[in-house]
Design a protein around this motif. Structure first.
Motif, short mmCIF file in Angstrom:
data_model
loop_
_atom_site.label_atom_id
_atom_site.label_comp_id
_atom_site.label_asym_id
_atom_site.label_seq_id
_atom_site.Cartn_x
_atom_site.Cartn_y
_atom_site.Cartn_z
N ARG A 177 0.93 -0.98 0.16
CA ARG A 177 -0.03 0.01 -0.04
C ARG A 177 0.89 1.27 0.15
N GLN A 183 -3.35 8.35 6.72
CA GLN A 183 -2.95 7.87 7.95
C GLN A 183 -3.72 6.75 8.18
N ASP A 184 -5.11 6.74 7.87
CA ASP A 184 -5.98 5.67 8.32
C ASP A 184 -5.95 4.50 7.16
N GLU A 185 -5.00 4.52 6.21
CA GLU A 185 -4.97 3.89 4.96
C GLU A 185 -4.16 2.59 5.33
N SER A 186 -3.42 2.37 6.52
CA SER A 186 -2.29 1.24 6.83
C SER A 186 -1.35 1.12 5.69
N ASP A 245 2.21 1.16 3.64
CA ASP A 245 3.61 0.73 4.07
C ASP A 245 4.46 1.69 3.71
#
Length: 380
Positions: free
Chosen positions: A5, A108-111, A113
């Protein structure tokens, strides 16, 4: 297999002021555009993403709308999720720091990498103000001034680092300084750099740039010797005098006014034009023998693409590799600890063509051979 991600942010205004001699883009984007500046940040991010395109089936890109990321990612065939729409009333060429910060908050809420962003020191500051050191980031250099240590040495190098992560190579993280300067003072010839904090970046010293070393060279005698050597060899040609205190010593020896943080042109040891833009340089050098006098960025090793975007790829090709004169003190060269000099002209093919060993002027009739070689181009 878990998909990678990748957060993606492009500051479309980054670097607009460089080619037109504005030494930055903060608060002068409209003026830069009126002078003919063209947005380059998207093109530089495209260079980075093209390197990782072979891994597109492993990647989910999360980004903002339009030229802040979505348009380019879709164009290149990536799987894309848009988490922020550009502010109402904003066009792609009129995004703001608010858009950047809101996008980062949503990311920040999207996990993620890794967060990959294109911009300059101002963009890095905006991102730092939200993420601090809670998310690994990597900058694609697209601004005029790049003092921060969170950027790859070139757009291509950024792509190489991401591809290393995608291939499962062991890449550690390190803290890198977020720096910025006062652009108003910068335009008046004064560098006031300030450290704002740290962000986490991949620890790949071949591909991640160092924080710029500021300050004028201490040894004035060495600078005078370097300047004397250049002047002694001047011929009946145009000389483009690049930015930086080492090169400024040439103008001081000639008793000529100098644009410390800009680009000047002289002929027969007299000023032809001061603080010129990229287009002005192309006009002035049309069908005229020309030499280019430049130095390296202390601590980083860049000779093109940092603070001298007036030196366009078209101009460099016209001048030719053999007519580039590089000045540096041995102190600056030793500080690189063997790392090669870097070119980041915006044209990867030109960057590759400029590779090789150059005679660096380090004093009066005193030279060393030193390599120009972008590590990412050597291994990609």
């Amino acid at each position: 297999m878990k998909r990678f991600r990748l957060g993606l942010i492009i500051n479309p205004l980054a670097g607009l002021g460089g080619s037109v001699g504005l030494k930055g883009s903060d608060n002068v984007a409209e003026l830069a555009i009126s002078r003919g500046a063209e947005a380059k940040a998207g093109l530089r991010m495209k260079q980075a993403l093209t390197v990782i395109k072979p891994f597109s089936e492993q990647i989910d890109i999360v980004t903002a709308s339009g030229d802040m990321g979505e348009t380019l990612a879709v164009e290149l065939g990536f799987s894309v999720k848009c988490v922020h729409q550009i502010s109402p009333g904003s066009s792609n060429n009129n995004t703001s720091a608010v858009d950047t910060k809101q996008t980062v908050k949503a990311l920040q809420d999207e996990s993620l990498d890794l967060l990959l962003f294109a911009g300059g020191d101002g963009t890095a500051r905006d991102i730092y103000s939200v993420v601090d050191d809670s998310l690994p980031v990597l900058g694609v250099p697209a601004g005029v001034k790049i003092h921060s240590g969170v950027y790859a040495i070139t757009p291509n190098a950024a792509g190489v680092v991401v591809s290393m992560l995608l291939q499962g190579e062991l890449v550690s993280l390190m803290s890198a300084d977020v720096m910025d300067i006062d652009e108003e003072a910068f335009r008046k010839g004064t560098v006031k750099a300030k450290r704002f904090g740290e962000m986490l970046v991949p620890a790949e010293p071949r591909y991640i740039q160092a924080v710029k070393m500021g300050g004028k060279e201490v040894d004035e005698l060495v600078l005078a010797d370097i300047a004397a050597d250049v002047i002694n060899q001047m011929e009946d040609e145009l000389y483009i005098i690049g930015s930086g205190s080492t090169v400024a010593a040439v103008m001081e020896e000639l008793n000529l006014g100098n644009t410390l943080l800009g680009v000047d042109v002289i002929h027969e040891q007299q000023i032809v034009a001061s603080d010129v833009t990229a287009n002005q340089l192309l006009e002035l050098t049309q069908n005229k023998p020309t030499k280019l006098v430049i130095t390296l960025i202390g601590g980083q090793g860049h000779i093109l693409g940092r603070g001298n975007q007036q030196l366009s790829p078209e101009l460099i090709k016209r001048i030719g590799k053999d007519n580039i004169i590089i000045l540096a003190t041995k102190t600056k060269l030793k500080a690189l600890e063997g790392r090669p000099l870097i070119v980041d002209s915006g044209d990867p093919e030109l960057d590759s063509a400029l590779s090789g060993y150059y005679k660096i002027t380090t004093g009066y009739h005193d030279y060393v051979m030193y390599q120009v070689a972008n590590p990412d181009l050597l291994e990609s």
